[in-house]
Design a protein around this motif. Sequence first.
Motif, PDB file in Angstrom:
ATOM      1  N   VAL A   1       1.616   9.791   6.405  1.00 22.48           N
ATOM      2  CA  VAL A   1       1.636   8.506   7.121  1.00 22.48           C
ATOM      3  C   VAL A   1       0.535   8.518   8.186  1.00 22.48           C
ATOM      4  CG1 VAL A   1       4.057   7.908   6.745  1.00 22.48           C
ATOM      5  CG2 VAL A   1       3.444   9.377   8.659  1.00 22.48           C
ATOM      6  N   TYR A   2      -0.191   7.416   8.321  1.00 23.58           N
ATOM      7  CA  TYR A   2      -1.297   7.445   9.277  1.00 23.58           C
ATOM      8  C   TYR A   2      -1.504   6.157  10.059  1.00 23.58           C
ATOM      9  CZ  TYR A   2      -4.102   5.036   5.667  1.00 23.58           C
ATOM     10  OH  TYR A   2      -4.580   4.142   4.738  1.00 23.58           O
ATOM     11  N   ILE A   3      -0.895   5.070   9.691  1.00 27.54           N
ATOM     12  CA  ILE A   3      -1.052   3.827  10.449  1.00 27.54           C
ATOM     13  C   ILE A   3       0.087   3.719  11.460  1.00 27.54           C
ATOM     14  CG2 ILE A   3      -1.127   1.312  10.345  1.00 27.54           C
ATOM     15  CD1 ILE A   3      -2.330   1.572   7.540  1.00 27.54           C
TER      16      ILE A   3
ATOM     17  N   ILE B   1       1.792 -10.855   3.606  1.00 25.19           N
ATOM     18  CA  ILE B   1       0.356 -10.889   3.871  1.00 25.19           C
ATOM     19  C   ILE B   1      -0.368 -10.108   2.774  1.00 25.19           C
ATOM     20  CG2 ILE B   1      -1.462 -10.359   5.530  1.00 25.19           C
ATOM     21  CD1 ILE B   1       0.593 -12.252   6.694  1.00 25.19           C
ATOM     22  N   CYS B   2      -1.423 -10.692   2.234  1.00 23.84           N
ATOM     23  CA  CYS B   2      -2.233  -9.966   1.252  1.00 23.84           C
ATOM     24  C   CYS B   2      -3.385  -9.298   1.988  1.00 23.84           C
ATOM     25  CB  CYS B   2      -2.772 -10.913   0.184  1.00 23.84           C
ATOM     26  SG  CYS B   2      -3.597 -10.050  -1.173  1.00 23.84           S
ATOM     27  N   GLU B   3      -3.419  -7.979   1.935  1.00 26.42           N
ATOM     28  CA  GLU B   3      -4.473  -7.212   2.599  1.00 26.42           C
ATOM     29  C   GLU B   3      -4.940  -6.093   1.701  1.00 26.42           C
ATOM     30  OE1 GLU B   3      -5.512  -4.729   6.685  1.00 26.42           O
ATOM     31  OE2 GLU B   3      -3.487  -5.482   6.392  1.00 26.42           O
ATOM     32  N   GLY B   4      -6.238  -5.899   1.662  1.00 25.49           N
ATOM     33  CA  GLY B   4      -6.809  -4.806   0.872  1.00 25.49           C
ATOM     34  C   GLY B   4      -7.537  -5.314  -0.346  1.00 25.49           C
ATOM     35  N   GLY B   5      -8.831  -5.089  -0.417  1.00 24.96           N
ATOM     36  CA  GLY B   5      -9.594  -5.418  -1.610  1.00 24.96           C
ATOM     37  C   GLY B   5      -9.985  -6.867  -1.777  1.00 24.96           C
TER      38      GLY B   5
ATOM     39  N   ASP C   1       3.011  -0.049   0.092  1.00 31.31           N
ATOM     40  CA  ASP C   1       2.273   0.270  -1.131  1.00 31.31           C
ATOM     41  C   ASP C   1       2.988  -0.197  -2.393  1.00 31.31           C
ATOM     42  OD1 ASP C   1       4.346   2.082  -0.674  1.00 31.31           O
ATOM     43  OD2 ASP C   1       3.272   3.783  -1.550  1.00 31.31           O
ATOM     44  N   THR C   2       4.301  -0.330  -2.339  1.00 30.84           N
ATOM     45  CA  THR C   2       5.089  -0.690  -3.523  1.00 30.84           C
ATOM     46  C   THR C   2       6.139  -1.724  -3.156  1.00 30.84           C
ATOM     47  OG1 THR C   2       6.775   1.005  -3.138  1.00 30.84           O
ATOM     48  CG2 THR C   2       4.841   1.670  -4.448  1.00 30.84           C
TER      49      THR C   2
ATOM     50  N   GLY D   1      -2.704   1.207  -3.523  1.00 35.33           N
ATOM     51  CA  GLY D   1      -3.885   1.948  -3.973  1.00 35.33           C
ATOM     52  C   GLY D   1      -4.290   3.088  -3.059  1.00 35.33           C
ATOM     53  N   TYR D   2      -3.589   3.233  -1.927  1.00 42.76           N
ATOM     54  CA  TYR D   2      -3.981   4.246  -0.942  1.00 42.76           C
ATOM     55  C   TYR D   2      -2.916   5.316  -0.708  1.00 42.76           C
ATOM     56  CZ  TYR D   2      -7.770   1.033   0.112  1.00 42.76           C
ATOM     57  OH  TYR D   2      -8.874   0.227   0.018  1.00 42.76           O
ATOM     58  N   THR D   3      -1.908   5.375  -1.561  1.00 39.01           N
ATOM     59  CA  THR D   3      -0.893   6.418  -1.468  1.00 39.01           C
ATOM     60  C   THR D   3      -0.863   7.177  -2.786  1.00 39.01           C
ATOM     61  OG1 THR D   3       0.872   4.957  -2.296  1.00 39.01           O
ATOM     62  CG2 THR D   3       0.523   5.013   0.101  1.00 39.01           C
ATOM     63  N   GLN D   4      -0.224   8.336  -2.760  1.00 46.47           N
ATOM     64  CA  GLN D   4      -0.161   9.155  -3.977  1.00 46.47           C
ATOM     65  C   GLN D   4       0.487   8.387  -5.120  1.00 46.47           C
ATOM     66  OE1 GLN D   4       1.583  12.993  -3.314  1.00 46.47           O
ATOM     67  NE2 GLN D   4       1.483  13.602  -5.449  1.00 46.47           N
ATOM     68  N   GLU D   5       1.499   7.593  -4.785  1.00 46.02           N
ATOM     69  CA  GLU D   5       2.224   6.850  -5.814  1.00 46.02           C
ATOM     70  C   GLU D   5       1.385   5.738  -6.430  1.00 46.02           C
ATOM     71  OE1 GLU D   5       6.566   4.597  -6.292  1.00 46.02           O
ATOM     72  OE2 GLU D   5       6.063   5.642  -4.448  1.00 46.02           O
ATOM     73  N   THR D   6       0.418   5.217  -5.665  1.00 43.08           N
ATOM     74  CA  THR D   6      -0.377   4.085  -6.163  1.00 43.08           C
ATOM     75  C   THR D   6      -1.857   4.421  -6.316  1.00 43.08           C
ATOM     76  OG1 THR D   6      -0.764   3.228  -3.920  1.00 43.08           O
ATOM     77  CG2 THR D   6       1.216   2.461  -5.068  1.00 43.08           C
ATOM     78  N   ALA D   7      -2.196   5.705  -6.275  1.00 42.00           N
ATOM     79  CA  ALA D   7      -3.603   6.121  -6.295  1.00 42.00           C
ATOM     80  C   ALA D   7      -4.333   5.683  -7.566  1.00 42.00           C
ATOM     81  CB  ALA D   7      -3.706   7.633  -6.131  1.00 42.00           C
TER      82      ALA D   7
END
Length: 228
Positions: free
Chosen positions: A80-82, A185-189, A135-136, A157-163
């Motif tokens: 975890v980092y955020i 909220i849609c965030e990322g990509g 992530d899921t 896309g940024y966790t092991q489960e969704t890599a």
Amino acid sequence: MADDNSIIAKFKQGLIVSCQAPVDSPLHEPTVIAAIAQAAENQGAVSVRIDTPAHVSAVKQRCTVPIIGLWKQQILGYDVYITPQFHHAVAIAQAGADIIAIDATQRQRPEGETLTSLIQQIHHELGKPVMADVDTIESAIAAVAAGADIVGTTLYGYTQETAHLSPPGLELLTQMVEKLAVPVICEGGISSPQMARQALDLGAYAVVVGTAITGIDYLVKAYRSAIS
């Protein structure tokens, strides 16, 4: 918390700009980040998403739109980092963030903190709404159950489960819109205005765009690589 709802209501169908820069970039200066955030506000962004207390504080002095604040941390032994712990949330709140963004994946947290305890402390001790970065769909449902006020597809896309998956998480967005009772909220990509429009058409309450607008280092590198 009625004031929370009024803050979040400002996001509806709007653009949130993530104003961040790599730590080794000349752009990673509080005054520069604040200028970028002010430029985003001047052009109609409904909110800005800002990392680190120093940057949140600088942006607060120049912008009037709500600040979604976070503090990225690398903690040995944890993924975890955020804004992973409550004391990180405290620092972000004291710097002037209006909403606290946290890693709301189902990964383990330091010092026995849990997602529920973290959200409850942010609500009760800081009086701030929480944006849960997930992530899921399972993480999203758990985040809402834990009390999250808004949920973002940020960590798809940024966790092991969704890599194995690549942002934007439009399929995840669709699932979240269908199953959650809080704003999604849609965030990322999100890499184009057309893609942002698509996310809103799929039911996103708002969209966050970062690199495609503010990622000068990444964009120059990509262009240079393409023409070299």
